[in-house]
Enzyme design. Structure first.
Site, PDB file in Angstrom:
ATOM      1  N   ASN A  41     -10.010   0.966   0.118  1.00  0.00           N
ATOM      2  CA  ASN A  41      -8.759   0.370   0.392  1.00  0.00           C
ATOM      3  C   ASN A  41      -8.046   0.441  -0.897  1.00  0.00           C
ATOM      4  O   ASN A  41      -8.466  -1.117  -1.193  1.00  0.00           O
ATOM      5  CB  ASN A  41      -8.076  -0.225   1.759  1.00  0.00           C
ATOM      6  CG  ASN A  41      -6.232  -0.200   1.618  1.00  0.00           C
ATOM      7  OD1 ASN A  41      -5.591   0.003   0.623  1.00  0.00           O
ATOM      8  ND2 ASN A  41      -5.563  -0.454   2.365  1.00  0.00           N
ATOM      9  N   CYS A  96       0.968  -1.093  -0.008  1.00  0.00           N
ATOM     10  CA  CYS A  96       0.021   0.394  -0.268  1.00  0.00           C
ATOM     11  C   CYS A  96       0.885   1.283   0.341  1.00  0.00           C
ATOM     12  O   CYS A  96       0.167   2.621  -0.196  1.00  0.00           O
ATOM     13  CB  CYS A  96      -0.795  -0.366   0.932  1.00  0.00           C
ATOM     14  SG  CYS A  96      -1.756  -1.432   1.021  1.00  0.00           S
ATOM     15  N   HIS A 146      -2.496   7.528   2.710  1.00  0.00           N
ATOM     16  CA  HIS A 146      -3.340   6.669   2.013  1.00  0.00           C
ATOM     17  C   HIS A 146      -4.527   6.203   2.938  1.00  0.00           C
ATOM     18  O   HIS A 146      -5.140   6.755   4.335  1.00  0.00           O
ATOM     19  CB  HIS A 146      -2.179   5.325   2.675  1.00  0.00           C
ATOM     20  CG  HIS A 146      -2.596   4.292   1.981  1.00  0.00           C
ATOM     21  ND1 HIS A 146      -3.176   3.541   1.244  1.00  0.00           N
ATOM     22  CD2 HIS A 146      -2.510   3.299   3.044  1.00  0.00           C
ATOM     23  CE1 HIS A 146      -3.226   2.130   1.321  1.00  0.00           C
ATOM     24  NE2 HIS A 146      -3.348   1.518   2.668  1.00  0.00           N
TER      25      HIS A 146
HETATM   26  C1  LIG Z   1      -9.835  -4.448  10.748  1.00  0.00           C
HETATM   27  C2  LIG Z   1     -10.157  -3.678  11.938  1.00  0.00           C
HETATM   28  C3  LIG Z   1     -11.148  -2.387  11.154  1.00  0.00           C
HETATM   29  C4  LIG Z   1     -10.820  -4.042  12.709  1.00  0.00           C
HETATM   30  O1  LIG Z   1     -11.684  -3.714  13.539  1.00  0.00           O
HETATM   31  P1  LIG Z   1     -11.192  -3.662  15.373  1.00  0.00           P
HETATM   32  O2  LIG Z   1     -12.295  -2.831  16.485  1.00  0.00           O
HETATM   33  O3  LIG Z   1     -10.036  -3.682  15.483  1.00  0.00           O
HETATM   34  O4  LIG Z   1     -12.270  -4.942  15.302  1.00  0.00           O
HETATM   35  P2  LIG Z   1     -11.507  -6.286  15.978  1.00  0.00           P
HETATM   36  O5  LIG Z   1     -11.031  -6.759  15.144  1.00  0.00           O
HETATM   37  O6  LIG Z   1     -11.413  -6.208  16.954  1.00  0.00           O
HETATM   38  O7  LIG Z   1     -12.969  -7.421  15.775  1.00  0.00           O
HETATM   39  C5  LIG Z   1     -14.594  -6.608  16.505  1.00  0.00           C
HETATM   40  C6  LIG Z   1     -15.586  -8.322  16.905  1.00  0.00           C
HETATM   41  O8  LIG Z   1     -15.815  -7.918  14.630  1.00  0.00           O
HETATM   42  C7  LIG Z   1     -15.895  -8.690  14.445  1.00  0.00           C
HETATM   43  N1  LIG Z   1     -15.539  -8.430  12.802  1.00  0.00           N
HETATM   44  C8  LIG Z   1     -14.670  -8.371  12.547  1.00  0.00           C
HETATM   45  N2  LIG Z   1     -14.812  -8.530  11.191  1.00  0.00           N
HETATM   46  C9  LIG Z   1     -16.041  -7.615  11.305  1.00  0.00           C
HETATM   47  C10 LIG Z   1     -17.126  -7.609   9.758  1.00  0.00           C
HETATM   48  N3  LIG Z   1     -16.206  -6.923   8.203  1.00  0.00           N
HETATM   49  N4  LIG Z   1     -18.266  -7.373  10.002  1.00  0.00           N
HETATM   50  C11 LIG Z   1     -19.418  -7.180  11.446  1.00  0.00           C
HETATM   51  N5  LIG Z   1     -17.675  -7.840  12.338  1.00  0.00           N
HETATM   52  C12 LIG Z   1     -17.298  -7.921  12.101  1.00  0.00           C
HETATM   53  C13 LIG Z   1     -14.912  -9.543  14.877  1.00  0.00           C
HETATM   54  O9  LIG Z   1     -15.365 -10.437  14.666  1.00  0.00           O
HETATM   55  C14 LIG Z   1     -15.057  -8.974  16.575  1.00  0.00           C
HETATM   56  O10 LIG Z   1     -15.850  -9.948  17.343  1.00  0.00           O
HETATM   57  P3  LIG Z   1     -16.066 -10.890  18.351  1.00  0.00           P
HETATM   58  O11 LIG Z   1     -15.364  -9.654  19.395  1.00  0.00           O
HETATM   59  O12 LIG Z   1     -17.314 -11.545  18.995  1.00  0.00           O
HETATM   60  O13 LIG Z   1     -14.766 -11.403  18.645  1.00  0.00           O
HETATM   61  C15 LIG Z   1      -8.667  -2.538  12.446  1.00  0.00           C
HETATM   62  O14 LIG Z   1      -7.592  -3.108  13.107  1.00  0.00           O
HETATM   63  C16 LIG Z   1      -8.671  -1.793  11.750  1.00  0.00           C
HETATM   64  O15 LIG Z   1      -8.844  -0.700  10.871  1.00  0.00           O
HETATM   65  N6  LIG Z   1      -6.729  -2.224  11.128  1.00  0.00           N
HETATM   66  C17 LIG Z   1      -6.279  -1.639  10.121  1.00  0.00           C
HETATM   67  C18 LIG Z   1      -6.279  -1.894   8.716  1.00  0.00           C
HETATM   68  C19 LIG Z   1      -5.558  -1.389   7.617  1.00  0.00           C
HETATM   69  O16 LIG Z   1      -5.646  -0.513   7.684  1.00  0.00           O
HETATM   70  N7  LIG Z   1      -5.065  -2.437   6.897  1.00  0.00           N
HETATM   71  C20 LIG Z   1      -4.342  -1.608   5.681  1.00  0.00           C
HETATM   72  C21 LIG Z   1      -3.047  -1.339   5.934  1.00  0.00           C
HETATM   73  S1  LIG Z   1      -2.322  -0.684   4.452  1.00  0.00           S
END
Ligand SMILES: CC(C)(COP(=O)(O)OP(=O)(O)OC[C@H]1O[C@@H](n2cnc3c(N)ncnc32)[C@H](O)[C@@H]1OP(=O)(O)O)[C@@H](O)C(=O)NCCC(=O)NCCS
Length: 321
Positions: free
Chosen positions: A278, A115, A248
């Site tokens: 993204n 990315c 980004h």
């Molecule tokens: C991916 C991201 C949005 C997840 O958000 P989060 O607040 O960390 O969420 P978690 O991973 O802790 O998951 C929380 C809950 O939501 C659930 N969940 C995950 N994806 C889901 C979706 N698409 N829809 C609904 N629920 C979802 C999980 O299963 C978890 O449920 P549980 O508590 O019952 O286990 C976040 O970590 C993020 O943005 N990370 C950076 C990603 C990024 O930018 N990547 C590219 C970089 S170049």
């Protein structure tokens, strides 16, 4: 007299119609518009048609940038494509694009920094131009992440979209790219990867994107703020003197945290993440393309581009438009 790499054209391409969060839920993904918007700010993304490739999307984005610059593709002497989803294992997508554009003889190669690939490619092109060896460069970010997503993994498949963005850089006495900074930390390979490969005609390992969301989030916020500062210091300006931040477009919360650390108000930050998701290497040039074409970014303004991605890699480029 200094030679600068000056941005003279921008272009972008998004495939097909916008696909909403509701559309994804309707396709059977166990998710909701509310969850995706709250955690990421993403409402829509574009997905490539089944046969559509990175080079085809790159060619359309490149056409827009070349038209704006008034540069004929035959006159390019450098073509760099940033992609993690190349058409082939080899040759490079840059060479395939070069063939499609009808250019012969230019230096052409791909850059792989996921990315932050476009930021890497732009910084590399700047160095080629400032050295005096090259005069007209096409720099493209193009990715088809929909092909490497596990559509059963709701934690990742809702985050990404497909697209391409391009810029033309020309050697000029007028500024130009003022500074750039690129970094990587290979101890973080496993927090964001597609840990597979082709071996003897078979897929070995895992061909889908895997991510430790929390670790990526924390690392992204930390490195983006510091590389923005590093780039401003290198150019001899305060971060508050930046007219536009084009970050980004991974997650609105990462963008907000970075701009807060830089003390830049929302009005100075270009965001497309809600409509594009993204798009990996395409995200920064797509956002830049929009803000230049709608007149927000004007000549003489200072623009800071920054990216972060698998590797872990990150970087920033500061330019005067
Ligand atoms: C991916 C991201 C949005 C997840 O958000 P989060 O607040 O960390 O969420 P978690 O991973 O802790 O998951 C929380 C809950 O939501 C659930 N969940 C995950 N994806 C889901 C979706 N698409 N829809 C609904 N629920 C979802 C999980 O299963 C978890 O449920 P549980 O508590 O019952 O286990 C976040 O970590 C993020 O943005 N990370 C950076 C990603 C990024 O930018 N990547 C590219 C970089 S170049």
């Amino acid at each position: 007299m200094s030679i600068y790499a000056r941005l003279t054209g921008v272009g972008g391409y998004l495939p097909g119609q916008p696909v909403s969060n509701h559309d994804l839920a309707a396709r059977g993904i166990d998710t909701s518009d509310e969850w995706i918007v709250e955690r990421t700010g993403i409402r829509f993304r574009h997905l490539a048609a089944p046969g559509e490739t990175a080079s085809q999307m790159a060619a359309i984005a490149a056409g827009g940038a070349l038209d704006m610059a008034g540069v004929a593709s035959a006159n390019l002497d450098l073509i760099i494509v940033a992609t993690s989803t190349p058409d082939y294992i080899f040759p490079s997508t840059a060479c395939i694009l070069q063939g499609a554009l009808g250019n012969k003889g230019a230096t052409a190669f791909d850059v792989q920094a996921v990315c932050s690939g476009f930021i890497h490619a732009l910084a590399i092109a700047d160095k080629f131009i400032r050295s005096g060896s090259h005069k007209k460069a096409l720099v493209v970010g193009a990715d088809v992440f929909s092909r490497i997503l596990d559509w059963h993994d709701r934690g990742t498949c809702v985050l990404f979209g497909d697209g391409a963005g391009a810029v033309v850089l020309e050697a000029s006495e007028k500024p130009g790219i003022l500074a750039s900074a690129l970094h990587a930390d290979g101890s973080l390979v496993d927090i964001l990867s597609v840990p597979g490969q082709v071996r003897n005609g078979k897929i070995w390992g895992d061909p889908f994107l895997r991510m430790e969301g929390h670790a990526v989030f924390k690392t992204a916020v930390r490195v983006l703020a510091s590389v923005a500062e590093e780039c401003c210091v290198a150019a001899g300006i305060a971060s508050g003197d930046v007219d536009w931040l084009v970050p980004h477009q991974a997650n609105i919360r990462i963008i907000d945290a970075t701009s807060r650390k830089m003390k830049l108000p929302h009005e100075k930050v270009v965001t497309t993440v809600a409509r594009h998701g993204n798009t990996s290497a395409a995200s920064v040039p797509l956002a830049l393309n929009e803000a230049v074409r709608d007149g927000r970014i004007g000549r003489g303004q200072r623009v800071l581009l920054e990216g972060v991605g698998g590797g872990f890699t990150w970087g920033a480029v500061l330019f005067e438009f």
